[in-house]
Structures are given as C-alpha cells and as structure tokens.
Design a protein around this motif. Structure first.
Motif, PDB file in Angstrom:
ATOM      1  N   VAL A 126       0.817  -1.369  -0.109  1.00 26.94           N
ATOM      2  CA  VAL A 126      -0.188  -0.200  -0.026  1.00 26.94           C
ATOM      3  C   VAL A 126       0.948   1.454   0.097  1.00 26.94           C
ATOM      4  O   VAL A 126       2.001   1.233   0.922  1.00 26.94           O
ATOM      5  CB  VAL A 126      -1.004  -0.035   1.344  1.00 26.94           C
ATOM      6  N   MET A 127       0.676   2.059  -0.940  1.00 22.81           N
ATOM      7  CA  MET A 127       1.413   3.212  -0.872  1.00 22.81           C
ATOM      8  C   MET A 127       0.737   4.479  -0.162  1.00 22.81           C
ATOM      9  O   MET A 127      -0.526   4.602  -0.336  1.00 22.81           O
ATOM     10  CB  MET A 127       1.508   3.901  -2.443  1.00 22.81           C
ATOM     11  N   ASP A 128       1.560   5.105   0.396  1.00 21.18           N
ATOM     12  CA  ASP A 128       1.215   6.238   1.540  1.00 21.18           C
ATOM     13  C   ASP A 128       2.412   7.187   1.834  1.00 21.18           C
ATOM     14  O   ASP A 128       3.387   6.696   1.993  1.00 21.18           O
ATOM     15  CB  ASP A 128       0.611   5.766   2.784  1.00 21.18           C
ATOM     16  N   ASP A 129       2.070   8.452   1.907  1.00 20.11           N
ATOM     17  CA  ASP A 129       3.260   9.312   2.276  1.00 20.11           C
ATOM     18  C   ASP A 129       3.702   9.458   3.376  1.00 20.11           C
ATOM     19  O   ASP A 129       4.812   9.816   3.920  1.00 20.11           O
ATOM     20  CB  ASP A 129       2.867  10.665   1.418  1.00 20.11           C
ATOM     21  N   ARG A 130       2.584   8.924   4.382  1.00 19.43           N
ATOM     22  CA  ARG A 130       3.341   8.912   5.663  1.00 19.43           C
ATOM     23  C   ARG A 130       4.081   7.698   6.186  1.00 19.43           C
ATOM     24  O   ARG A 130       3.692   6.591   5.805  1.00 19.43           O
ATOM     25  CB  ARG A 130       1.745   8.976   6.586  1.00 19.43           C
ATOM     26  N   ARG A 131       5.039   7.858   6.849  1.00 17.77           N
ATOM     27  CA  ARG A 131       5.952   6.968   7.281  1.00 17.77           C
ATOM     28  C   ARG A 131       5.522   5.508   7.794  1.00 17.77           C
ATOM     29  O   ARG A 131       4.917   6.033   9.011  1.00 17.77           O
ATOM     30  CB  ARG A 131       7.174   7.547   8.014  1.00 17.77           C
ATOM     31  N   GLY A 132       5.557   4.450   7.343  1.00 17.63           N
ATOM     32  CA  GLY A 132       5.143   3.419   8.165  1.00 17.63           C
ATOM     33  C   GLY A 132       3.670   2.992   7.785  1.00 17.63           C
ATOM     34  O   GLY A 132       3.107   1.969   8.049  1.00 17.63           O
ATOM     35  N   TYR A 133       2.949   4.121   7.363  1.00 20.59           N
ATOM     36  CA  TYR A 133       1.338   3.816   7.328  1.00 20.59           C
ATOM     37  C   TYR A 133       1.088   2.851   6.200  1.00 20.59           C
ATOM     38  O   TYR A 133       0.386   1.840   6.485  1.00 20.59           O
ATOM     39  CB  TYR A 133       0.714   4.892   7.061  1.00 20.59           C
ATOM     40  N   GLY A 134       1.824   3.065   5.095  1.00 20.00           N
ATOM     41  CA  GLY A 134       1.381   2.148   3.940  1.00 20.00           C
ATOM     42  C   GLY A 134       1.900   0.462   4.401  1.00 20.00           C
ATOM     43  O   GLY A 134       1.159  -0.487   4.131  1.00 20.00           O
ATOM     44  N   LEU A 135       3.088   0.427   4.930  1.00 19.77           N
ATOM     45  CA  LEU A 135       3.504  -0.882   5.380  1.00 19.77           C
ATOM     46  C   LEU A 135       2.384  -1.504   6.495  1.00 19.77           C
ATOM     47  O   LEU A 135       2.017  -2.727   6.270  1.00 19.77           O
ATOM     48  CB  LEU A 135       4.803  -0.924   5.943  1.00 19.77           C
TER      49      LEU A 135
END
Length: 153
Positions: A65-74
């Motif tokens: 999942v792509m997300d600009d917030r660090r760690g959120y996508g993972l």
C-alpha cells in the motif's frame, strides 16, 4: 552492507485444521507509483526461496500500500495480509517482506516444508503464542571485510 529481514508468525485459533499455515509476502512490485527499485523484488524473493528450498514457495501476495506517511502503507499492508489469512481460516500465518531471505543453513530448511514448519518451528512456541517476531541480519564489518551472520529475536 546490511541485509535485513523480519518475519511475523501470527497464531490464529481455528476450528479447521486445513490448511495449517500460509506464507504471505508484502511487495510493491507492480504497484502503481511505487519506486522503480521495487520492480523484480517479488520475483527475487521467489528465486531466493527456490534456491534455499529447492521448490517454488506457495505464497499469497499482499500488494503493498502506497502512502506518504512513514510506516502507514506498510502497516496497512500487514493488516491486509492478516485479513487474507483470517479469511483463509489459517492456524499460523507467516508474513515476509519481499526483501526477506532465508539464512543458508540447515535450520532454515525447516521453513521450506509445511510439515517441518509445524513440527520443528511452531511446536517449540508456547501453546498460547499469538505473535512471534523472528528476524536476522547479515552484516559486513568494514574493518574485517567479511560477512558475519547474527541472529536477534
């Protein structure tokens, strides 16, 4: 250089015993807008597994999942994997990131076969285990110029 991996094993209470466990791999390979360095990483995971185990892994792919917030996508990717496992009613779930590699030693072979995983890996965990994090790192020390494998966990 540092090669790092972390593996999660989540124990699920289940009425059904088939299948017992599942291997899931989080990967950004093929994900729109992912950094180009992610291309081929899932393929490399499968190739490395084949080299270590002598067979193709039966894996379930969890698209990153792509997300600009660090760690959120993972974090979202991990949750998606766990939901997939829950829907499959698995007793044990192993989640790898696509840069994970098995160590080249005999104990790593226990991950290659479902019966060995059940008998030699999971049976050593306490019966009420919910989550066990396993990990390892391969470090190259500049002053020694050699690789040293160390286990943490």
């Amino acid at each position: 250089s540092i090669i790092c991996y972390v593996t999660l094993i989540a124990m699920h209470l289940s009425q059904q015993k088939q299948p017992y466990d599942g291997i899931f791999v989080i990967s950004l390979q093929g994900t729109p807008n992912a950094d180009p360095h992610n291309e081929g990483r899932l393929d490399d995971f499968k190739k490395a597994w084949r080299k270590s185990c002598g067979s193709d892994p039966e894996i379930n792919v969890c698209p990153g999942v792509m997300d600009d917030r660090r760690g959120y996508g993972l974090t979202r990717s991990w949750l998606n994997c766990l939901q997939m496992a829950r829907n499959m009613n698995l007793e044990v779930t192993m989640i790898f990131e696509d840069d994970a590699r098995l160590f080249d030693n005999v104990s790593s072979l226990n991950f290659c076969d479902a019966e060995k995983r059940k008998g030699k890996v999971f049976s050593d965990l306490p019966e009420d285990t919910f989550i066990a994090f396993l990990g390892g790192h391969t470090w190259t020390y500049a002053d020694q110029g050699v690789q040293k494998k160390e286990r943490f966990g």
